[in-house]
Write a protein that holds these residues in place. Structure first.
Motif, PDB file in Angstrom:
ATOM      1  N   ARG A  24       0.828  -1.219   0.000  1.00 60.01           N
ATOM      2  CA  ARG A  24       0.000   0.000   0.000  1.00 60.01           C
ATOM      3  C   ARG A  24       0.860   1.265   0.000  1.00 60.01           C
ATOM      4  O   ARG A  24       0.441   2.313  -0.477  1.00 60.01           O
ATOM      5  CB  ARG A  24      -0.931  -0.006   1.215  1.00 60.01           C
ATOM      6  CG  ARG A  24      -2.020  -1.084   1.124  1.00 60.01           C
ATOM      7  CD  ARG A  24      -3.014  -0.989   2.259  1.00 60.01           C
ATOM      8  NE  ARG A  24      -4.048  -1.995   2.140  1.00 60.01           N
ATOM      9  CZ  ARG A  24      -4.302  -2.938   3.053  1.00 60.01           C
ATOM     10  NH1 ARG A  24      -3.574  -2.988   4.166  1.00 60.01           N
ATOM     11  NH2 ARG A  24      -5.267  -3.816   2.873  1.00 60.01           N
ATOM     12  N   LYS A  25       2.084   1.162   0.515  1.00 58.70           N
ATOM     13  CA  LYS A  25       2.992   2.319   0.535  1.00 58.70           C
ATOM     14  C   LYS A  25       3.779   2.464  -0.767  1.00 58.70           C
ATOM     15  O   LYS A  25       4.640   3.335  -0.878  1.00 58.70           O
ATOM     16  CB  LYS A  25       3.971   2.186   1.704  1.00 58.70           C
ATOM     17  CG  LYS A  25       3.326   2.375   3.072  1.00 58.70           C
ATOM     18  CD  LYS A  25       4.343   2.178   4.190  1.00 58.70           C
ATOM     19  CE  LYS A  25       3.715   2.386   5.564  1.00 58.70           C
ATOM     20  NZ  LYS A  25       4.676   2.125   6.669  1.00 58.70           N
ATOM     21  N   GLY A  26       3.496   1.587  -1.736  1.00 58.58           N
ATOM     22  CA  GLY A  26       4.155   1.697  -3.038  1.00 58.58           C
ATOM     23  C   GLY A  26       5.577   1.174  -3.048  1.00 58.58           C
ATOM     24  O   GLY A  26       6.392   1.581  -3.880  1.00 58.58           O
ATOM     25  N   SER A  29       6.921  -3.614  -6.659  1.00 60.79           N
ATOM     26  CA  SER A  29       6.636  -3.525  -8.097  1.00 60.79           C
ATOM     27  C   SER A  29       6.536  -4.929  -8.692  1.00 60.79           C
ATOM     28  O   SER A  29       7.189  -5.860  -8.228  1.00 60.79           O
ATOM     29  CB  SER A  29       7.721  -2.727  -8.827  1.00 60.79           C
ATOM     30  OG  SER A  29       8.949  -3.443  -8.825  1.00 60.79           O
ATOM     31  N   GLU A  33       6.227  -2.292 -12.720  1.00 59.85           N
ATOM     32  CA  GLU A  33       5.154  -1.353 -12.386  1.00 59.85           C
ATOM     33  C   GLU A  33       4.817  -1.435 -10.899  1.00 59.85           C
ATOM     34  O   GLU A  33       4.638  -2.525 -10.363  1.00 59.85           O
ATOM     35  CB  GLU A  33       3.899  -1.649 -13.212  1.00 59.85           C
ATOM     36  CG  GLU A  33       4.083  -1.408 -14.698  1.00 59.85           C
ATOM     37  CD  GLU A  33       2.779  -1.533 -15.467  1.00 59.85           C
ATOM     38  OE1 GLU A  33       1.717  -1.624 -14.819  1.00 59.85           O
ATOM     39  OE2 GLU A  33       2.824  -1.568 -16.708  1.00 59.85           O
ATOM     40  N   THR A  34       4.727  -0.270 -10.264  1.00 60.24           N
ATOM     41  CA  THR A  34       4.381  -0.231  -8.843  1.00 60.24           C
ATOM     42  C   THR A  34       2.946  -0.707  -8.651  1.00 60.24           C
ATOM     43  O   THR A  34       2.037  -0.317  -9.392  1.00 60.24           O
ATOM     44  CB  THR A  34       4.523   1.200  -8.291  1.00 60.24           C
ATOM     45  OG1 THR A  34       5.886   1.620  -8.453  1.00 60.24           O
ATOM     46  CG2 THR A  34       4.163   1.255  -6.812  1.00 60.24           C
ATOM     47  N   SER A  36      -0.205  -1.291  -5.754  1.00 61.17           N
ATOM     48  CA  SER A  36      -0.636  -0.805  -4.439  1.00 61.17           C
ATOM     49  C   SER A  36      -1.753  -1.641  -3.821  1.00 61.17           C
ATOM     50  O   SER A  36      -2.214  -1.345  -2.727  1.00 61.17           O
ATOM     51  CB  SER A  36      -1.106   0.653  -4.544  1.00 61.17           C
ATOM     52  OG  SER A  36      -2.160   0.764  -5.481  1.00 61.17           O
TER      53      SER A  36
END
Length: 244
Positions: A24-26, A29, A33-34, A36
């Protein structure tokens, strides 16, 4: 396909709640791609997953050779004692376990894995897998004990008989304290100590040297471990044909 949070937790990146927070904090990946959403589905064998820039590779099975030190118990977890699994610090899997048990005061070769099928085949007496130990005992070991062990020893108590399967005993040193190499194909409770007790001797030191074709790496000090080599893994699985 597997949930991303479940994958990260299985690979030892943290608890399920911790990895959800990372996602959730990014900090995670997938294929560059990140992502979440913890519930994101990934292909654990094909997708590339990174946590804070570190690749988290999928491992269906892990296989570690440990030189078990005395004072550590052969268990997966314990609230008071250090376990053999606690010693494996770089593990990815959280479901590792020791293949068989060595007594707390016994040293030597222990295979740590999460491969239950392989473990069963190595431990089952029906598969006749040799387990060889170095043993130091109080008492003079002679050809008489060699013959007794080869015939099978009654390690039962009282009127209850409990016979071992034939075991090979090689005398290395005979005296007030004797040293032997003993090969058995079973794993009864305290078996080796009880075998020598049955012939009036006391085990002073016990170390497992090999299990089937898997031999303890002499370069591993007590408490040290390493992943099995490709050859070692092939040797172990070859002994258990039909597994793959």
């Amino acid at each position: 396909m597997m949930r991303l949070d479940k994958f990260l937790a299985k690979m030892g990146a943290g608890s399920r709640q911790e990895v959800k927070s990372y996602i959730r904090k990014g900090m995670v990946s997938v294929n560059g791609e990140t992502v979440s959403r913890p519930e994101t589905k990934i292909d654990e064998e094909k997708d590339e997953i990174f946590l804070q820039g570190k690749r988290i590779a999928y491992a269906a099975f892990e296989y570690y050779m440990l030189n078990k030190p005395a004072g550590v118990i052969s268990a997966t977890e314990d609230k008071k004692e250090t376990t053999v699994v606690d010693l494996i610090r770089e593990k990815k899997r959280k479901d590792l376990f020791p293949v068989g048990r060595l007594d707390k005061d016994t040293e030597g070769l222990l295979l740590i894995t999460n491969d239950g099928v392989l473990a069963h085949r190595l431990l089952s007496p029906n598969h006749h897998v040799d387990k060889t130990y170095f043993v130091r005992v109080h008492g003079r070991v002679t050809e008489e004990e060699e013959k007794s062990f080869l015939a099978g020893v009654n390690i039962g108590t009282g009127d209850e008989e409990e016979w071992t399967r034939p075991a090979r005993l090689e005398i290395l040193k005979s005296g007030e304290e004797s040293e032997v190499r003993l090969t058995i194909q079973e794993g009864k409770y305290h078996q080796i100590k009880r075998m020598f007790q049955a012939v009036g001797m006391e085990v002073l030191y016990l170390k497992r040297l090999s299990m089937g074709k898997l031999t303890l790496d002499p370069g591993l000090k007590p408490g040290e471990y390493r992943l099995l080599t490709e050859k070692e893994l092939c040797d172990v699985t070859d002994e258990n044909a039909g597994r793959h």
